[in-house]
Design a protein around this motif. Structure first.
Motif, PDB file in Angstrom:
ATOM      1  N   PHE A  55       0.820  -1.209   0.000  1.00 58.73           N
ATOM      2  CA  PHE A  55       0.000   0.000   0.000  1.00 58.73           C
ATOM      3  C   PHE A  55       0.855   1.261   0.000  1.00 58.73           C
ATOM      4  O   PHE A  55       0.546   2.233  -0.677  1.00 58.73           O
ATOM      5  CB  PHE A  55      -0.937   0.024   1.211  1.00 58.73           C
ATOM      6  N   LYS A  56       1.918   1.251   0.763  1.00 60.67           N
ATOM      7  CA  LYS A  56       2.770   2.439   0.895  1.00 60.67           C
ATOM      8  C   LYS A  56       3.585   2.682  -0.376  1.00 60.67           C
ATOM      9  O   LYS A  56       3.690   3.814  -0.838  1.00 60.67           O
ATOM     10  CB  LYS A  56       3.701   2.273   2.104  1.00 60.67           C
ATOM     11  N   GLU A  57       4.153   1.636  -0.942  1.00 57.78           N
ATOM     12  CA  GLU A  57       5.028   1.770  -2.102  1.00 57.78           C
ATOM     13  C   GLU A  57       4.264   1.808  -3.428  1.00 57.78           C
ATOM     14  O   GLU A  57       4.798   2.254  -4.437  1.00 57.78           O
ATOM     15  CB  GLU A  57       6.040   0.622  -2.124  1.00 57.78           C
ATOM     16  N   ASN A  58       3.035   1.320  -3.419  1.00 58.02           N
ATOM     17  CA  ASN A  58       2.200   1.262  -4.623  1.00 58.02           C
ATOM     18  C   ASN A  58       0.802   1.748  -4.253  1.00 58.02           C
ATOM     19  O   ASN A  58      -0.131   0.942  -4.142  1.00 58.02           O
ATOM     20  CB  ASN A  58       2.151  -0.166  -5.175  1.00 58.02           C
ATOM     21  N   PRO A  59       0.637   3.045  -4.062  1.00 57.18           N
ATOM     22  CA  PRO A  59      -0.621   3.592  -3.535  1.00 57.18           C
ATOM     23  C   PRO A  59      -1.865   3.238  -4.349  1.00 57.18           C
ATOM     24  O   PRO A  59      -2.970   3.213  -3.791  1.00 57.18           O
ATOM     25  CB  PRO A  59      -0.390   5.100  -3.527  1.00 57.18           C
ATOM     26  N   HIS A  60      -1.692   2.938  -5.627  1.00 59.90           N
ATOM     27  CA  HIS A  60      -2.865   2.571  -6.429  1.00 59.90           C
ATOM     28  C   HIS A  60      -3.553   1.315  -5.885  1.00 59.90           C
ATOM     29  O   HIS A  60      -4.747   1.123  -6.104  1.00 59.90           O
ATOM     30  CB  HIS A  60      -2.478   2.370  -7.903  1.00 59.90           C
ATOM     31  N   THR A  61      -2.822   0.478  -5.167  1.00 59.69           N
ATOM     32  CA  THR A  61      -3.415  -0.764  -4.660  1.00 59.69           C
ATOM     33  C   THR A  61      -4.439  -0.516  -3.555  1.00 59.69           C
ATOM     34  O   THR A  61      -5.290  -1.372  -3.309  1.00 59.69           O
ATOM     35  CB  THR A  61      -2.336  -1.744  -4.166  1.00 59.69           C
ATOM     36  N   VAL A  62      -4.374   0.642  -2.925  1.00 59.76           N
ATOM     37  CA  VAL A  62      -5.360   0.987  -1.886  1.00 59.76           C
ATOM     38  C   VAL A  62      -6.760   1.012  -2.497  1.00 59.76           C
ATOM     39  O   VAL A  62      -7.741   0.664  -1.828  1.00 59.76           O
ATOM     40  CB  VAL A  62      -5.003   2.338  -1.214  1.00 59.76           C
ATOM     41  N   SER A  63      -6.857   1.367  -3.775  1.00 59.74           N
ATOM     42  CA  SER A  63      -8.173   1.486  -4.421  1.00 59.74           C
ATOM     43  C   SER A  63      -8.937   0.159  -4.483  1.00 59.74           C
ATOM     44  O   SER A  63     -10.148   0.156  -4.641  1.00 59.74           O
ATOM     45  CB  SER A  63      -8.025   2.067  -5.824  1.00 59.74           C
TER      46      SER A  63
END
Length: 152
Positions: A34-42
């Motif tokens: 989540f922190k390194e690839n913020p798009h995954t939070v979606s």
């Protein structure tokens, strides 16, 4: 690609040590994603705590969230099931296909994001068990990732 009995034994021993702390290690892997690839939070719109803090929170703060801890445990439990099928490719594929199909069609997860999870898992294994363990388990993540892509 089938795993030899020795490959499976080595990979299972590496996994056993990581899985022994399933909740913490699962949360660490997801929080880094989540922190390194913020798009995954979606993908986790129903995780209200996560949705409110992703840009400002540290990976450690994200890993402490109950939602992340619970899902990390779920991800690691699925991986635990896959690891148990390493010596039987047909059984491994039969276990992967429904998981891949659900993520592809229902959850709309980009297959590349499985690679992100595996990268973070391998990084954690390297930190906790060293390079040899990381290298041994990379065979597992490569196999699983290839089978997931084939099922997508």
């Amino acid at each position: 690609m089938a795993f030899s009995a020795e490959d499976a034994k080595t990979a299972s021993a590496v996994w056993e040590k990581i899985y022994a702390d399933v909740e913490d290690n699962g949360a660490i892997v997801l929080s880094r994603m989540f922190k390194e690839n913020p798009h995954t939070v979606s993908y986790f719109k129903n995780f209200t705590q996560l949705q409110s803090i992703p840009e400002t929170a540290s990976a450690e703060e994200i890993a402490a969230l109950a939602e992340v801890r619970g899902h990390g445990k779920k991800v690691f439990s699925a991986l635990n099931d896959l690891v148990s099928h390493l010596t039987n490719v047909d059984s491994l594929k039969a276990t992967i296909v429904p998981l891949a199909k659900k993520h592809a069609t229902e959850l709309k997860v980009d297959v590349k994001d499985f690679g992100i999870i595996f990268e973070n898992l391998l990084h954690l294994i390297g930190q906790k068990q060293g390079g040899d363990a990381k290298e041994a388990f990379e065979k597992v993540t490569n196999l699983i990732y290839e089978e997931i892509k084939a099922a997508y």
